[in-house]
Design an enzyme around this catalytic site. Sequence first.
Site, PDB file in Angstrom:
ATOM      1  N   GLU A  14       0.844  -1.210   0.000  1.00 48.74           N
ATOM      2  CA  GLU A  14       0.000   0.000   0.000  1.00 48.74           C
ATOM      3  C   GLU A  14       0.875   1.255   0.000  1.00 48.74           C
ATOM      4  O   GLU A  14       0.548   2.250  -0.658  1.00 48.74           O
ATOM      5  CB  GLU A  14      -0.916  -0.034   1.226  1.00 48.74           C
ATOM      6  CG  GLU A  14      -1.787   1.183   1.455  1.00 48.74           C
ATOM      7  CD  GLU A  14      -2.966   1.285   0.508  1.00 48.74           C
ATOM      8  OE1 GLU A  14      -2.723   1.398  -0.707  1.00 48.74           O
ATOM      9  OE2 GLU A  14      -4.114   1.262   0.973  1.00 48.74           O
TER      10      GLU A  14
ATOM     11  N   THR B 275      -3.920   8.776  -4.463  1.00 50.93           N
ATOM     12  CA  THR B 275      -3.939   8.972  -3.009  1.00 50.93           C
ATOM     13  C   THR B 275      -2.860   9.955  -2.573  1.00 50.93           C
ATOM     14  O   THR B 275      -3.105  10.829  -1.731  1.00 50.93           O
ATOM     15  CB  THR B 275      -3.765   7.617  -2.290  1.00 50.93           C
ATOM     16  OG1 THR B 275      -4.875   6.783  -2.652  1.00 50.93           O
ATOM     17  CG2 THR B 275      -3.743   7.772  -0.790  1.00 50.93           C
TER      18      THR B 275
END
Length: 308
Positions: free
Chosen positions: A129, A182
Amino acid sequence: MKNEIKIFSPATVANVACGFDVLGFCLDSQGDEMVIRKTTKKGIEITHIEGYDLPYETEANVAGVSALAMYNHIKPKCGFEIEIYKKIKPGSGIGSSAASAVGSVFGMNELLGQPFTKQQLTYFAMKGEALASKSEHADNLAPAIYGGFTLVKSTAPLDILQLPTPQHLYATIIHPQIEIKTAAARAVLPNEVSLKDAITQWANLGSLVHALHCNDYKLLHRALQDNIVEPYRKNLIPYFDNVKYAAMCAGALGCAISGSGPSIFTLSKGLDAAKAIEQAMIKSYKPTQIKFETHVSKINTKGIKILS
Ligand code: HSE
């Protein structure tokens, strides 16, 4: 023991309004499929990717990086091949990178006879991630692995709490077809927040957790607010205020940015309410020139699962 496994790695909603970087829940309407295969050749190799254009190089692929984190930790005698059938659009705000990061380590753990706990799998997945978002957070990863609602109490050391899911809770998602990375959505946030805003936010987060434990839908409605992140990020999502207004008028318990956006989620009590909210969101977004998709999902309380 099996040599090959096919898994469904679900989409997730992170932040859930007042729980930036700590709260998340799991969806069952969307998810990636992945095949993980044991090989005699050592190392991790990504052998097939379908759906979206993602890197094959292990170190440049989220699923590859989390797989390597586990592989280098356990140093098994075998290697692994990974096939990715990507259904969750990257940059959609419903945990696309988390699904990839979780899928590889979950599959490998099964093929190795489950040497790792869910918390350890989350730790390895966090490494993947971080490649996508330039930050180690687990609020998409934990619900994908555990199912239902999860609270990441801390990332170092990793400490994850599983929260209860009220039985009649549904999510409605609208996904404007623009991409928000993100890392870019994190870059617009301030480094500091006022004490006044922090008090409001942690009061809402505590209330939201309490509401989940007590099946208190009215309290959920009062708690689903984000006065810290949303004011900054909503400017990245065209017509956010309009669609939120339409969803709330149609009976949503709350409406906020899903993860780092551009998807927007609502929670509601019952399938009929969730579908009515979906129609209201469609009606509000149709006049814009932006393509979008919507879906309704029950909260997935099981998380990632084996298909075959
Ligand atoms: N908590 C994360 C964020 C989720 O909002 O930046 C997206 O990875």
